[in-house]
Scaffold this motif. Structure first.
Motif, PDB file in Angstrom:
ATOM      1  N   ARG A  33     -12.519   2.941   1.330  1.00 48.12           N
ATOM      2  CA  ARG A  33     -12.574   4.397   1.526  1.00 48.12           C
ATOM      3  C   ARG A  33     -14.004   4.924   1.425  1.00 48.12           C
ATOM      4  O   ARG A  33     -14.875   4.310   0.824  1.00 48.12           O
TER       5      ARG A  33
ATOM      6  N   GLY B 184     -11.282   5.649   7.982  1.00 48.10           N
ATOM      7  CA  GLY B 184     -10.142   6.497   8.337  1.00 48.10           C
ATOM      8  C   GLY B 184     -10.411   7.288   9.605  1.00 48.10           C
ATOM      9  O   GLY B 184      -9.553   7.362  10.501  1.00 48.10           O
TER      10      GLY B 184
ATOM     11  N   ALA C   5      -6.994  -1.284   6.643  1.00 51.00           N
ATOM     12  CA  ALA C   5      -6.380   0.025   6.873  1.00 51.00           C
ATOM     13  C   ALA C   5      -5.230  -0.121   7.858  1.00 51.00           C
ATOM     14  O   ALA C   5      -5.116  -1.144   8.554  1.00 51.00           O
TER      15      ALA C   5
ATOM     16  N   TYR D  36      -3.330   4.859   6.213  1.00 51.04           N
ATOM     17  CA  TYR D  36      -3.722   4.409   4.877  1.00 51.04           C
ATOM     18  C   TYR D  36      -4.970   3.545   4.974  1.00 51.04           C
ATOM     19  O   TYR D  36      -5.044   2.638   5.806  1.00 51.04           O
ATOM     20  N   VAL D  37      -5.935   3.825   4.106  1.00 44.81           N
ATOM     21  CA  VAL D  37      -7.151   3.011   3.991  1.00 44.81           C
ATOM     22  C   VAL D  37      -7.172   2.442   2.574  1.00 44.81           C
ATOM     23  O   VAL D  37      -6.991   3.178   1.592  1.00 44.81           O
TER      24      VAL D  37
ATOM     25  N   TRP E 124       0.832  -1.211   0.000  1.00 42.28           N
ATOM     26  CA  TRP E 124       0.000   0.000   0.000  1.00 42.28           C
ATOM     27  C   TRP E 124       0.860   1.252   0.000  1.00 42.28           C
ATOM     28  O   TRP E 124       0.679   2.145  -0.827  1.00 42.28           O
TER      29      TRP E 124
END
Length: 145
Positions: free
Chosen positions: A90, A95, A66, A84-85, A28
């Motif tokens: 998202r 988040g 995430a 980070y998701v 990611w």
């Protein structure tokens, strides 16, 4: 501090380092996060090892959705980074829930200041209580390498 889980309807947030999918986190960040593009796996593994890590996991599949990393002394100060998701997760509040879990984990330890830097997610962090620095001229940085 013992790992702490936080449950919601479709995901669980945990600080258990054994649950982290380090390969996924590295992928990611090194391929999709503007601040970590090209980061080596060795660097990411060392960052994970030296930090308090938060993972968010799907409650059905167990798949990590995430990640957030905190560099902290567990007493007075913390730096929140590498939030980070996954793209498919998202826009659903994950988040915000992840950063809220970070805040709620650090507060009982007496951590008084949590800093972060972001180019594009000010609104997400403002929901949790983050504000721009009152006097940024007090802060300095030493950039190595």
């Amino acid at each position: 501090m013992a790992p702490s889980p936080a449950m919601t309807n479709s995901y669980e947030i945990s600080t258990d380092p054994g649950r982290l999918d380090a390969a996924r986190v590295h992928h990611w960040l090194s391929t999709d996060a503007y601040w970590a593009l090209g980061r080596s796996r060795d660097t990411q593994d060392r960052a994970i090892a030296g930090s308090l890590n938060f993972g968010a996991y799907d409650t059905v599949s167990g798949q990590q959705l995430a990640y957030a990393r905190v560099v902290t002394d567990h007493a007075t100060f913390a730096w929140l980074c590498d939030v980070y998701v996954a793209p498919g997760a998202r826009g659903k509040g994950l988040g915000t829930a992840l950063v809220t879990a970070v805040r709620d984990h650090l507060e009982p330890a007496g951590v008084r200041r949590v800093l972060l830097a972001t180019h594009d997610a000010h609104g997400v962090y403002a929901k949790i209580g983050f504000e721009p620095l009152a006097d940024p001229s007090l802060w300095m940085a030493l950039l190595l390498g």
